[in-house]
Design an enzyme around this catalytic site. Sequence first.
Site, PDB file in Angstrom:
ATOM      1  N   GLY A  56       0.820  -1.202   0.000  1.00 49.49           N
ATOM      2  CA  GLY A  56       0.000   0.000   0.000  1.00 49.49           C
ATOM      3  C   GLY A  56       0.852   1.250   0.000  1.00 49.49           C
ATOM      4  N   CYS A  57       0.266   2.360   0.387  1.00 49.59           N
ATOM      5  CA  CYS A  57       0.976   3.635   0.409  1.00 49.59           C
ATOM      6  C   CYS A  57       2.217   3.539   1.289  1.00 49.59           C
ATOM      7  CB  CYS A  57       0.059   4.736   0.933  1.00 49.59           C
ATOM      8  SG  CYS A  57       0.860   6.347   1.030  1.00 49.59           S
ATOM      9  N   PHE A  58       3.341   3.994   0.744  1.00 46.68           N
ATOM     10  CA  PHE A  58       4.586   3.865   1.502  1.00 46.68           C
ATOM     11  C   PHE A  58       4.635   4.743   2.740  1.00 46.68           C
ATOM     12  CE2 PHE A  58       6.395   6.097  -2.534  1.00 46.68           C
ATOM     13  CZ  PHE A  58       5.773   7.298  -2.239  1.00 46.68           C
ATOM     14  N   TRP A  59       3.768   5.747   2.848  1.00 45.59           N
ATOM     15  CA  TRP A  59       3.764   6.586   4.056  1.00 45.59           C
ATOM     16  C   TRP A  59       3.472   5.752   5.295  1.00 45.59           C
ATOM     17  CZ3 TRP A  59      -0.059  10.856   2.002  1.00 45.59           C
ATOM     18  CH2 TRP A  59       0.579  11.623   1.026  1.00 45.59           C
ATOM     19  N   TYR A 112      -5.275  11.924   5.801  1.00 50.31           N
ATOM     20  CA  TYR A 112      -4.936  10.575   5.337  1.00 50.31           C
ATOM     21  C   TYR A 112      -4.143   9.825   6.413  1.00 50.31           C
ATOM     22  CZ  TYR A 112      -3.223   6.770   2.427  1.00 50.31           C
ATOM     23  OH  TYR A 112      -2.939   5.519   1.937  1.00 50.31           O
TER      24      TYR A 112
END
Length: 197
Positions: free
Chosen positions: A33-36, A175
């Site tokens: 998923g999102c690397f954040w 987010y």
Amino acid sequence: MRPKYLFAAALAATALASPAPAARSETAVLAGGCFWGMEAVFEHVQGVSNVVSGYAGGDAKSANYRDVSAERTGHAEAVRITYDPSRIGYNDLLAIYFSVAHDPTQVNRQGPDTGPSYRSAIFPQDARQKAIAAEVIARLKKQGVKVATKIESGTFYPAEAYHQDYARKNPNDRYIVINDAPKVKQLKAKYPARFKG
């Protein structure tokens, strides 16, 4: 109850008995998923010294956010984790990856993010990591977990500077508050001995 909360029991059997490598530093590359959010979780793990957001699975020319987001590059958003194998094993990182950092039953998506760049994938850095990853996935599947995670190959390329440490620098971003902060809280609750503030 979401399936990922069942992973801890299945993963308990994955602590493969192998001596810690002599090296004081190794790297792992994981996509989920999102690397954040992946970065935010692993930055809080004891024994991890550095986490870099980036792209893996495609070529150098297309390793940029604009092209990867267009879903035509073959890249996955990923993190490169530098860790001390005498303090935390690769199998322990995978336990956190499968049970906290993302939901490995999702195909080409995580939370609100969809597309192949958000897929669940492990990019082993050597044959030992590949064997451990395959063993962990096999054990989870044997427990009935519908694991979508694939073992892939490819070079890791760091993402743009504004993506690095995004969750830490932007803790009030909507987010982050909705999707990533809960993962860090879950890490602390599930693995208190592994958590660093």
